[in-house]
Design a protein around this motif. Structure first.
Motif, PDB file in Angstrom:
ATOM      1  N   TYR A 137      74.726  73.502  52.025  1.00  4.82           N
ATOM      2  CA  TYR A 137      75.694  72.537  50.640  1.00  4.82           C
ATOM      3  C   TYR A 137      75.431  71.480  50.456  1.00  4.82           C
ATOM      4  N   VAL A 138      75.191  70.731  50.892  1.00  8.74           N
ATOM      5  CA  VAL A 138      75.336  68.812  50.605  1.00  8.74           C
ATOM      6  C   VAL A 138      74.078  68.292  50.069  1.00  8.74           C
ATOM      7  N   LEU A 139      72.864  69.583  51.138  1.00  2.38           N
ATOM      8  CA  LEU A 139      71.224  69.130  51.094  1.00  2.38           C
ATOM      9  C   LEU A 139      71.355  69.860  49.771  1.00  2.38           C
ATOM     10  N   GLU A 140      72.207  70.964  48.661  1.00  3.86           N
ATOM     11  CA  GLU A 140      71.255  72.019  48.108  1.00  3.86           C
ATOM     12  C   GLU A 140      71.115  71.124  46.801  1.00  3.86           C
ATOM     13  N   PRO A 141      72.012  70.486  46.330  1.00  8.70           N
ATOM     14  CA  PRO A 141      71.803  69.081  44.994  1.00  8.70           C
ATOM     15  C   PRO A 141      70.741  68.108  45.196  1.00  8.70           C
ATOM     16  N   LEU A 142      69.643  67.849  46.512  1.00  5.40           N
ATOM     17  CA  LEU A 142      68.775  67.455  46.278  1.00  5.40           C
ATOM     18  C   LEU A 142      67.614  68.406  47.139  1.00  5.40           C
ATOM     19  N   GLY A 143      67.273  69.606  46.698  1.00  6.59           N
ATOM     20  CA  GLY A 143      66.314  70.402  46.880  1.00  6.59           C
ATOM     21  C   GLY A 143      66.223  70.969  48.330  1.00  6.59           C
ATOM     22  N   GLY A 144      67.332  70.511  49.073  1.00  8.56           N
ATOM     23  CA  GLY A 144      67.445  71.848  50.733  1.00  8.56           C
ATOM     24  C   GLY A 144      66.811  70.834  51.466  1.00  8.56           C
ATOM     25  N   MET A 145      66.137  71.120  52.762  1.00  6.85           N
ATOM     26  CA  MET A 145      65.812  70.507  53.845  1.00  6.85           C
ATOM     27  C   MET A 145      64.236  70.541  53.180  1.00  6.85           C
ATOM     28  N   ALA A 146      63.716  71.947  52.998  1.00  2.00           N
ATOM     29  CA  ALA A 146      62.367  72.276  52.838  1.00  2.00           C
ATOM     30  C   ALA A 146      61.692  71.206  51.526  1.00  2.00           C
ATOM     31  N   ALA A 147      62.812  70.031  50.380  1.00  2.00           N
ATOM     32  CA  ALA A 147      62.386  68.850  49.713  1.00  2.00           C
ATOM     33  C   ALA A 147      61.732  68.095  50.558  1.00  2.00           C
ATOM     34  N   PHE A 148      62.356  67.913  51.591  1.00  2.00           N
ATOM     35  CA  PHE A 148      61.924  66.638  52.856  1.00  2.00           C
ATOM     36  C   PHE A 148      60.696  67.518  53.984  1.00  2.00           C
ATOM     37  N   VAL A 149      60.714  67.853  54.091  1.00  2.00           N
ATOM     38  CA  VAL A 149      60.128  68.882  55.492  1.00  2.00           C
ATOM     39  C   VAL A 149      59.272  69.570  54.991  1.00  2.00           C
ATOM     40  N   LYS A 150      58.133  69.679  55.087  1.00  2.00           N
ATOM     41  CA  LYS A 150      56.399  70.181  55.228  1.00  2.00           C
ATOM     42  C   LYS A 150      56.277  71.357  56.603  1.00  2.00           C
ATOM     43  N   PRO A 151      55.873  72.073  56.421  1.00  2.00           N
ATOM     44  CA  PRO A 151      55.446  73.036  57.714  1.00  2.00           C
ATOM     45  C   PRO A 151      53.987  72.327  58.768  1.00  2.00           C
ATOM     46  N   GLY A 152      54.387  71.765  60.174  1.00  2.29           N
ATOM     47  CA  GLY A 152      54.094  71.195  60.446  1.00  2.29           C
ATOM     48  C   GLY A 152      54.267  69.599  60.692  1.00  2.29           C
ATOM     49  N   ASP A 153      55.224  69.464  59.792  1.00  2.00           N
ATOM     50  CA  ASP A 153      55.478  68.055  59.674  1.00  2.00           C
ATOM     51  C   ASP A 153      56.493  66.977  61.456  1.00  2.00           C
ATOM     52  N   ARG A 154      55.871  66.090  61.607  1.00  2.00           N
ATOM     53  CA  ARG A 154      56.773  65.946  62.909  1.00  2.00           C
ATOM     54  C   ARG A 154      57.802  64.961  61.943  1.00  2.00           C
ATOM     55  N   VAL A 155      58.905  65.351  62.748  1.00  2.00           N
ATOM     56  CA  VAL A 155      60.355  64.480  61.989  1.00  2.00           C
ATOM     57  C   VAL A 155      60.933  64.262  62.986  1.00  2.00           C
TER      58      VAL A 155
END
Length: 321
Positions: A24-42
């Motif tokens: 819920y808190v990440l929804e207005p920011l585009g969700g986690m997928a707005a920050f993390v792409k497949p293969g990213d080291r996080v």
């Protein structure tokens, strides 16, 4: 364009409920997928601080780290947990705070952060020694805890990134910059600008008030916050807690340096700080000096090395990076 800071009420660390709150808190920011792409080291950077007071809510809760790591993995990222506590190792402090079972469940590596010098745009801090692992990660997710602080009034997202400075260097910075609290605050702001976390999620479900960062008491706040701008999120949390932003060196210097957006440039797509306002948050009874004399630096360095290499086990969780 306004910088969004997402704030919600969140009352529980129960795994299923916290997962919903995080979504819920990440929804207005585009969700986690707005920050993390497949293969990213996080890199997940919690506040680990200490392993000696796990019941006092001094550190980012393991449940939040777990929920964030799950969402990173669902987005195709490869999360790893890293910190450089002032005393001891990331593994030892994570273990003491109950993170090890969750890390093993998710195959989440716990890594020690090692320093490397990087240039900055501030001539007063032309090079800063910060974590190579943080600088080389594809994404940094900053996971601070809401706490009062006997030296800096409050510790939030910007101060949490001081954990990306190698352990023994922290004591050196207290000696080098600690005689001027505003210079120390500037160093913390420049460290945060250098690391530039893609996402900060602040754990304010239960905070730590009074004589923090470890000597205070837990306080139910029921707040979860997130933003791509760590400075804007800290500014919002200071407002929520009813603290003068100029009394918090990290916030004061972020405003002076132009790192933090002006108040009218911050947008609140869900709840506002006024909606979540805390009227009686307890700050430290008395502020302490930041500066360390040389004898204290030596003692601090010795304590860190003693805990890191003698007191703690030398094994570490061998997850895959």
């Amino acid at each position: 364009m306004a910088v969004p800071v997402s704030l919600i009420r969140a009352q529980s660390y129960h795994r299923a409920e916290l997962a919903r709150s995080l979504t819920y808190v990440l929804e207005p920011l585009g969700g986690m997928a707005a920050f993390v792409k497949p293969g990213d080291r996080v890199l997940l950077k919690p506040n680990l601080l200490t392993g000696s007071r796990p019941a006092k809510e001094c550190t980012t809760r393991p449940e939040l780290v777990y929920a964030v790591a799950q969402q990173v993995q669902a987005a195709g990222g490869k999360p790893f947990l890293g910190d450089s506590p002032a005393f001891g190792s990331a593994y030892g402090v994570a273990k003491a705070n109950g993170l090890l079972p969750l890390a093993q469940d998710l195959d989440l590596p716990i890594v020690e952060l090692h320093g490397h010098r990087y240039p900055t745009d501030n001539p007063g801090f032309d090079h800063l020694r910060v974590s190579k692992e943080a600088m080389e990660a594809d994404v940094v997710i900053n996971l601070p805890k809401v706490k009062s602080h006997v030296q800096l009034t409050l510790t939030l997202g910007v101060k949490n990134l001081f954990g990306c400075v190698p352990g023994k260097m922290k004591a050196w910075w207290h000696m080098e910059a600690g005689k001027d609290v505003q210079r120390f605050g500037t160093m913390l702001v420049e460290t945060a600008r250098l690391i530039a976390p893609e996402l900060t999620i602040v754990d304010g479900i239960v905070g730590h008030e009074g004589n923090g960062p470890s000597g205070g008491e837990p306080r139910d706040l029921g707040v979860l916050g997130a933003s791509s701008n760590v400075f804007a999120l800290d500014r919002a949390m200071v407002e929520l807690l009813g603290v003068d932003p100029l009394a918090v060196p990290t916030v004061a210097q972020s405003l002076r340096l132009g790192a933090c957006p002006a108040w009218d440039e911050i947008a609140f797509p869900l709840l506002t700080p006024n909606d979540l306002h805390v009227a009686d948050w307890q700050l430290p009874a008395e502020l302490m000096p930041i500066d360390f004399g040389l004898p204290r630096v030596v003692r601090s360095t010795f304590k860190h090395l003693y805990i890191r290499f003698i007191k703690e086990p030398v094994t570490a969780y061998a997850g895959r990076l």
